[in-house]
Enzyme design. Structure first.
Site, PDB file in Angstrom:
ATOM      1  N   LYS A   1     -11.386  11.838   7.802  1.00 40.65           N
ATOM      2  CA  LYS A   1     -10.966  11.476   9.161  1.00 40.65           C
ATOM      3  C   LYS A   1     -11.080  12.694  10.074  1.00 40.65           C
ATOM      4  CE  LYS A   1      -7.362   8.076   7.973  1.00 40.65           C
ATOM      5  NZ  LYS A   1      -7.887   6.901   8.664  1.00 40.65           N
TER       6      LYS A   1
ATOM      7  N   ASP B   1     -12.651   5.813   3.453  1.00 42.93           N
ATOM      8  CA  ASP B   1     -11.445   5.720   4.289  1.00 42.93           C
ATOM      9  C   ASP B   1     -10.887   4.297   4.315  1.00 42.93           C
ATOM     10  OD1 ASP B   1      -9.430   6.567   5.898  1.00 42.93           O
ATOM     11  OD2 ASP B   1     -10.626   6.709   7.736  1.00 42.93           O
TER      12      ASP B   1
ATOM     13  N   ARG C   1      -7.526  -1.298   0.987  1.00 44.83           N
ATOM     14  CA  ARG C   1      -7.950  -2.553   0.348  1.00 44.83           C
ATOM     15  C   ARG C   1      -8.351  -2.327  -1.107  1.00 44.83           C
ATOM     16  NH1 ARG C   1     -12.244  -3.355   5.038  1.00 44.83           N
ATOM     17  NH2 ARG C   1     -10.512  -2.313   6.089  1.00 44.83           N
TER      18      ARG C   1
ATOM     19  N   ASP D   1       1.028   6.418   5.669  1.00 42.03           N
ATOM     20  CA  ASP D   1       0.210   5.385   5.036  1.00 42.03           C
ATOM     21  C   ASP D   1       0.875   4.775   3.788  1.00 42.03           C
ATOM     22  OD1 ASP D   1      -2.076   3.965   5.605  1.00 42.03           O
ATOM     23  OD2 ASP D   1      -3.400   5.205   4.387  1.00 42.03           O
TER      24      ASP D   1
ATOM     25  N   GLU E   1      -9.570   2.722   2.014  1.00 39.90           N
ATOM     26  CA  GLU E   1      -9.034   2.831   0.645  1.00 39.90           C
ATOM     27  C   GLU E   1      -7.873   1.873   0.410  1.00 39.90           C
ATOM     28  OE1 GLU E   1      -8.009   4.532   3.095  1.00 39.90           O
ATOM     29  OE2 GLU E   1      -5.846   4.503   2.835  1.00 39.90           O
TER      30      GLU E   1
ATOM     31  N   LYS F   1       0.857  -1.180   0.000  1.00 40.11           N
ATOM     32  CA  LYS F   1       0.000   0.000   0.000  1.00 40.11           C
ATOM     33  C   LYS F   1       0.901   1.240   0.000  1.00 40.11           C
ATOM     34  CE  LYS F   1      -3.437   2.324   3.020  1.00 40.11           C
ATOM     35  NZ  LYS F   1      -4.350   2.180   4.173  1.00 40.11           N
TER      36      LYS F   1
ATOM     37  N   ASP G   1      -3.405   9.864   3.712  1.00 40.76           N
ATOM     38  CA  ASP G   1      -4.764   9.335   3.851  1.00 40.76           C
ATOM     39  C   ASP G   1      -5.619  10.299   4.676  1.00 40.76           C
ATOM     40  OD1 ASP G   1      -7.060   7.870   4.037  1.00 40.76           O
ATOM     41  OD2 ASP G   1      -6.231   6.271   5.312  1.00 40.76           O
TER      42      ASP G   1
HETATM   43  N1  BES Z   1      -4.648   4.153   6.839  1.00 42.89           N
HETATM   44  C1  BES Z   1      -5.755   3.748   7.634  1.00 42.89           C
HETATM   45  C2  BES Z   1      -5.355   2.771   8.745  1.00 42.89           C
HETATM   46  C3  BES Z   1      -4.399   3.320   9.771  1.00 42.89           C
HETATM   47  C4  BES Z   1      -4.894   3.853  10.955  1.00 42.89           C
HETATM   48  C5  BES Z   1      -3.042   3.252   9.584  1.00 42.89           C
HETATM   49  C6  BES Z   1      -4.018   4.346  11.896  1.00 42.89           C
HETATM   50  C7  BES Z   1      -2.163   3.737  10.533  1.00 42.89           C
HETATM   51  C8  BES Z   1      -2.663   4.281  11.691  1.00 42.89           C
HETATM   52  C9  BES Z   1      -6.811   3.062   6.763  1.00 42.89           C
HETATM   53  O1  BES Z   1      -6.872   3.490   5.454  1.00 42.89           O
HETATM   54  C10 BES Z   1      -8.132   3.351   7.388  1.00 42.89           C
HETATM   55  O2  BES Z   1      -8.488   4.479   7.449  1.00 42.89           O
HETATM   56  N2  BES Z   1      -8.817   2.313   7.815  1.00 42.89           N
HETATM   57  C11 BES Z   1     -10.088   2.429   8.424  1.00 42.89           C
HETATM   58  C12 BES Z   1     -10.934   1.285   7.923  1.00 42.89           C
HETATM   59  C13 BES Z   1     -12.354   1.393   8.324  1.00 42.89           C
HETATM   60  C14 BES Z   1     -13.035   2.538   7.624  1.00 42.89           C
HETATM   61  C15 BES Z   1     -13.038   0.070   7.981  1.00 42.89           C
HETATM   62  C16 BES Z   1      -9.930   2.349   9.944  1.00 42.89           C
HETATM   63  O3  BES Z   1      -9.099   1.573  10.399  1.00 42.89           O
HETATM   64  O4  BES Z   1     -10.588   3.097  10.632  1.00 42.89           O
HETATM   65 ZN    ZN Z   2      -5.088   4.234   4.688  1.00 42.36          ZN
HETATM   66 ZN    ZN Z   3      -8.116   5.210   5.196  1.00 46.54          ZN
END
Ligand code: BES
Ligand code: ZN
Ligand code: ZN
Length: 501
Positions: free
Chosen positions: A280, A350, A354, A291, A352, A268, A273
């Site tokens: 967010k 968010d 995947r 990210d 994204e 990734k 992000d």
């Molecule tokens: N990049 C984030 C995950 C992340 C969070 C990485 C904190 C490093 C530190 C990812 O893209 C994300 O936002 N994931 C969401 C998924 C959810 C919407 C199912 C999450 O973890 O809240």
């Molecule tokens: Zn992310």
């Molecule tokens: Zn995200």
């Protein structure tokens, strides 16, 4: 800093800091020899300070020029039977921190006292050198005065002075390999720590292209028009909100001899992000330059190939883009078609990671036909909730691959823990209007659900998903060799893994 291993007498070596690691309950012969020149002063201090060599105990003693070293640093290692490679990695980092605190430019140490519990001299030297270079890392690119001071006071030489001549050549090899692993990790840290404004998808592609200087490494970079032709529409959907051009980056390394295996590692590479339109909250956005940590680790791994010369053919596949909100951005509710033809209802922009990785995985499997496939990603906050900052989550379809990877992670000192891909939960990402949704409407098992989503894009290749959301970024320093910021996590596991095959 250069680390030099030689045969000689430690007590007679000129330095600013002479380091003596001590096992619990043992006053080494070395201390006794030096103490004769210091009129028994060390023995007095050890007694007064109740220094027994317990793990974490340290003492600093001025020599008043009675030996060629300016100061002596004694560090407790704990009980002999408890000394491990990871403890040596940490102890070496503590030594560097002391040297920096005392502005010591030249350090002298003997590593042979660390060769215990059937540890091999080469492995001891490898982790020692890793700890040293990792602890010496600072991100000073944007600093003024501090950068100048660091350059002036930096550690220049570390002498490993051994009495046992038979250790010297294997220790030299260990120091060299540890230096390669740590430099690659520090390179990845630099990429992660660089703010998103200076580490755009274009910058990632530029870094990848630089690696073509390494024999056997080729890099193909696809721009957005080319990505569209390839059919990576899920990846493009994430990129659609950003002003920055997205790049799909395919690195490959081919060994000189017939490859022992073909591996594909997908990463990734979200350079920032924001969450996209499912934006967010500010306090979850401030570190989101991290990210692209998975992409950085893949680049860090490739950087070593000129030296470590793996015997496998290795592909790195990086999907690099920003995730931004705008008038052209992907909307919650949109349906997109991925490379493998599956349709995805985007419930949350968010999630994204995947969406970019599913295309990378499907493309890699179809076009590169690897024997084994791994993806790395800062995928879910849920992985942090489950395992915290120091441990990555892993899940996959091949127990054998999992075992290889776990072994590599242990050698690297990068802990990873298996989470289950609970088949029943796959139901939770079925969409009423498309083949699947990008998130489940339940507030639990977020990491496994991320893994289950990706699993839909791998047909038959043994595959492992590693969620590094926790350990990719050090929010609070815990390990002495991993300062706040990007950690370069997974570079060393990747290297042990590709070398073990
Ligand atoms: N990049 C984030 C995950 C992340 C969070 C990485 C904190 C490093 C530190 C990812 O893209 C994300 O936002 N994931 C969401 C998924 C959810 C919407 C199912 C999450 O973890 O809240
Ligand atoms: Zn992310
Ligand atoms: Zn995200």
């Amino acid at each position: 800093m250069t680390i030099l291993v030689k045969k000689g007498i430690l007590a007679a070596t000129p330095s600013d800091l002479l380091v003596i690691p001590v096992r619990e309950g043992e006053v080494s012969a070395l201390i006794k020899t030096i103490d004769q020149k210091l009129d028994g002063f060390i023995a007095d201090v050890l007694k007064d300070e109740e220094f027994t060599g317990k793990k974490g105990q340290t003492l600093i003693i001025h020599t008043h020029h009675k030996i060629p070293a300016k100061r002596i640093f004694i560090i407790g290692l704990g009980k002999e039977e408890e000394i491990t490679l990871e403890k040596i990695r940490r102890a070496s980092a503590i030594i560097i921190k002391q040297a920096l605190a005392h502005k010591a430019k030249r350090i002298a140490i003997s590593l042979e006292c660390l060769v215990v519990n059937k540890l091999k001299p080469q492995d001891v030297a490898h982790v020692f050198s890793e700890g040293v270079h990792l602890a010496n890392y600072q991100f000073l690119i944007y600093k003024g005065k501090e950068k100048k001071e660091w350059e002036k006071d930096r550690i220049t030489d570390l002498f490993c002075v051994e009495t046992n001549a038979s250790f010297v050549s294997s220790m030299k090899a260990g120091i060299a390999s540890g230096t390669i692993y740590a430099n690659a990790t520090n390179y990845a840290r630099n990429l992660v720590n660089t703010p998103a404004v200076h580490m755009t998808p274009h910058d990632i592609a530029k870094e990848a292209k630089k690696l073509t200087a390494i024999p056997g490494v080729k890099v193909r970079v696809y721009n957005e028009a080319e990505i569209r032709k390839l059919g990576l529409h899920s990846f493009l959907a994430v990129a659609s909100g950003s002003e920055e051009e997205a790049y799909f980056i395919h690195l490959s390394y081919t060994p000189k001899q017939k490859p022992t295996a073909t591996l594909a590692i997908c990463g990734k590479g979200i350079t920032f992000d924001s969450g996209g339109l499912s934006i967010k909250p500010a306090k979850y956005m401030d570190d989101m330059k991290c990210d692209m940590a998975a992409a950085a680790s893949i680049l860090g791994m490739f950087k070593t190939f000129g030296e470590i010369k793996p015997t496998a053919q290795i592909h790195g596949v990086i999907a690099a883009t920003e995730n931004m909100p705008s008038g052209t951005a992907l909307r919650p509710g949109d349906v997109i078609k991925a490379y493998n033809g599956k349709t995805i209802e985007v419930v949350d922009t968010d999630a994204e990671g995947r969406l970019v990785l599913c295309d990378a995985l499907a493309w890699a499997e179809k076009n590169l036909k690897p024997d084994l496939m791994i993806d790395l990603a800062t995928l879910t906050g849920a992985a942090i909730s489950a395992l915290g900052q120091e441990v990555a989550a892993m899940m996959g379809t091949s127990p054998e691959l999992m075992q290889q990877w776990k072994k590599a992670s242990e050698l690297a000192g990068e802990p990873m823990w298996e989470l289950p891909l609970v088949e029943e939960y796959a139901e939770l990402i079925k969409s009423p209007i498309a083949d699947m949704m990008n998130v489940a409407c339940v507030p639990w098992a977020g990491s496994s659900i991320g893994g289950l989503f990706l699993k839909e894009f791998v047909e038959k290749t043994p595959w492992l998903h590693v969620d590094i959301a926790g350990p990719a970024w050090v929010g609070k320093q815990i390990l002495p060799y991993a300062p706040h910021g990007g950690s370069g996590f997974a570079v060393r596991t990747l290297l042990h893994w590709v070398r073990g095959l």
